[in-house]
Design an enzyme around this catalytic site. Sequence first.
Site, mmCIF file in Angstrom:
data_model
loop_
_atom_site.group_PDB
_atom_site.id
_atom_site.type_symbol
_atom_site.label_atom_id
_atom_site.label_comp_id
_atom_site.label_asym_id
_atom_site.label_seq_id
_atom_site.Cartn_x
_atom_site.Cartn_y
_atom_site.Cartn_z
ATOM 1 N N ASP A 208 49.172 37.570 42.107
ATOM 2 C CA ASP A 208 49.271 39.013 41.825
ATOM 3 C C ASP A 208 50.622 39.334 41.574
ATOM 4 O O ASP A 208 51.569 38.477 41.900
ATOM 5 C CB ASP A 208 48.458 39.645 43.126
ATOM 6 C CG ASP A 208 47.740 41.135 42.539
ATOM 7 O OD1 ASP A 208 48.353 41.602 42.023
ATOM 8 O OD2 ASP A 208 46.653 40.911 42.768
ATOM 9 N N HIS A 279 48.361 42.478 36.855
ATOM 10 C CA HIS A 279 48.487 41.826 38.258
ATOM 11 C C HIS A 279 49.277 40.358 38.029
ATOM 12 O O HIS A 279 49.049 39.441 38.604
ATOM 13 C CB HIS A 279 47.376 41.470 38.867
ATOM 14 C CG HIS A 279 46.546 42.872 39.535
ATOM 15 N ND1 HIS A 279 47.013 43.657 40.517
ATOM 16 C CD2 HIS A 279 45.593 43.877 39.233
ATOM 17 C CE1 HIS A 279 46.566 44.608 40.766
ATOM 18 N NE2 HIS A 279 45.451 44.852 39.899
ATOM 19 N N GLU A 343 42.518 46.151 36.199
ATOM 20 C CA GLU A 343 43.627 46.864 36.424
ATOM 21 C C GLU A 343 44.582 46.721 35.624
ATOM 22 O O GLU A 343 45.908 46.145 35.895
ATOM 23 C CB GLU A 343 43.907 47.314 37.829
ATOM 24 C CG GLU A 343 42.900 47.922 38.698
ATOM 25 C CD GLU A 343 43.113 47.530 40.295
ATOM 26 O OE1 GLU A 343 42.648 48.591 40.972
ATOM 27 O OE2 GLU A 343 43.999 46.771 40.774
#
Length: 549
Positions: A208, A279, A343
């Site tokens: 991440d 990420h 995301e």
Amino acid sequence: MKQRRRTALLLLSCMTLLTNSQCAVAAPPALVPAPAKMTVAEGTFQLSRETSICAGPGAEAEARELAAALRMPTGLPLPVKTSEPKPGAIGLQLDRSLESQLGIEGYRLSVTPSRVTICAATEAGLFYGGVTFRQLLPPQVFATKQPARAPGGGWIVPCIEIEDRPRFAWRGLLLDPARHFMPPEFVKKLVDVMALHKLNTLQLHLTDDQGWRIEIKKHPQLTQLGSVRKESPLHGDRKRGDGQRYGPFFYTQQQIRDLVAYARARHVTLVPEIEMPGHFLAALVAYPALSCRGGPFEVRTRWGIEPDILCPGNDEAIALVKDVLGEVCELFPSRFIHIGGDEAPRDRWKSCPKCQARIRTENLKSEAQLQTWFNHRVEEFLASKGRRLLGWDEILEGGLTPGATVMSWRGIKGGIAAASAGHDVVMVPTTHCYFDYAQAKGANEPECIGGFVPLSRVYEFEPVPAELPESRRHHILGAQGALWTEYMWTPGDVEYFAFPRAAALAEVVWTPAERKDFAGFEHRLQNHLLRLDQLGVNYRKPSGVNDRK
Ligand code: ACM
Ligand code: ZN
């Protein structure tokens, strides 16, 4: 008058008889998850110094596992033999022809005063029969450190007939060692406790923005630079930094191999997740040229969404992804490889000449389609290794790639859309499955990311949406609880957020829907928590007050 008295006496003795015979049948044992079919009978079976475990052909490994699990806590010898089960023995029998009745994970368990028999079509089925057998014993049988004293009556099991099989194939948890690293010993403990709940899939969120946690031999910079961050959000005030360097923390390839083998022996599949294209900042610290703007970057020190992501206009970025996934496929035998996909703000792509050139040359209409184009390259690569692509529901936005499986987290809509289009789905909606959300209200609860998912909400989750047509329902593979660790610093924190909600989830994904019953579950949970006490799990004690919806 006399006659009437005699009748009354007769009635009374009948009632006494009835009460006595009811007493002879023990209360239903507190099995979690509840089995599909169970009949409690009279009498008991007792483990003793004479008990042996008899393995039929092909059942030897599971017999050894069961013996190993029982030997230390009971202090009994429990020799494993490859003979026909004798009276007084526990017999494990593998019978492939049972698959039509029991599926590939089901089992039949019979306990009579003179013997215990576990039959299944597969080793997984034998394992789950063994787990149920252990749950029939007193909770002290889950002691992990030293032999336990058997309670008053000894190591006694009620006589019972069980036929059991899971409702869903995917019964999962997600662990995030990227935000806060969790040591391999803890991953093993989690696997053990999952197996006790008949959960069979552990997704490891290995990368991440805040850390790269898996060794990649071809690109050592990923962990050299990506597994350390300058600081983390301050405990109690997430907008400020704590000034503490965090790392280097990552799993070596040897540790991963060891974890995969450990999990496999407990019928748990480890599913790796390598996040892309968003990420991805920890990787861009090592390879800034693979972003749209070139960096330089630092490993992110705050939670949230990072605007700098991988540049799919750059062939070298795609080559890096293939290098990484190639090694990941060597390490993890799982059929599914999770590529994240969530995301990923596409703003950088809008002003990137390379991304815009890719959009033109590939005749794409949007940045969302560019993400799908990228996913397609990854999917082809994974397919060349015999693997399937799995991603969060954002991978629907530019159109799903042909073989994609979707993990529906922003509610169940993504799951419905994907399953309706003939794709497989795992349900992980925030509303019921985000175990990083609070499980109770009130000041005594630890800091967490927000939200509210009490035990009862998890329990009532129905993974198959009512609006999904019958013909598409088989695409719902199952469900998973998510343990994102922004606000879990230690293994004890993870355990607190995970349990007992994971026990409720176990019943959602294992037990037939018509046998679910929250009041019954809460009752059984009281006994089940004694097992978790023995295992040293730092679960949250249900209070019945602040943890209501
Ligand atoms: C997610 O929680 N971003 C999958
Ligand atoms: Zn770009």
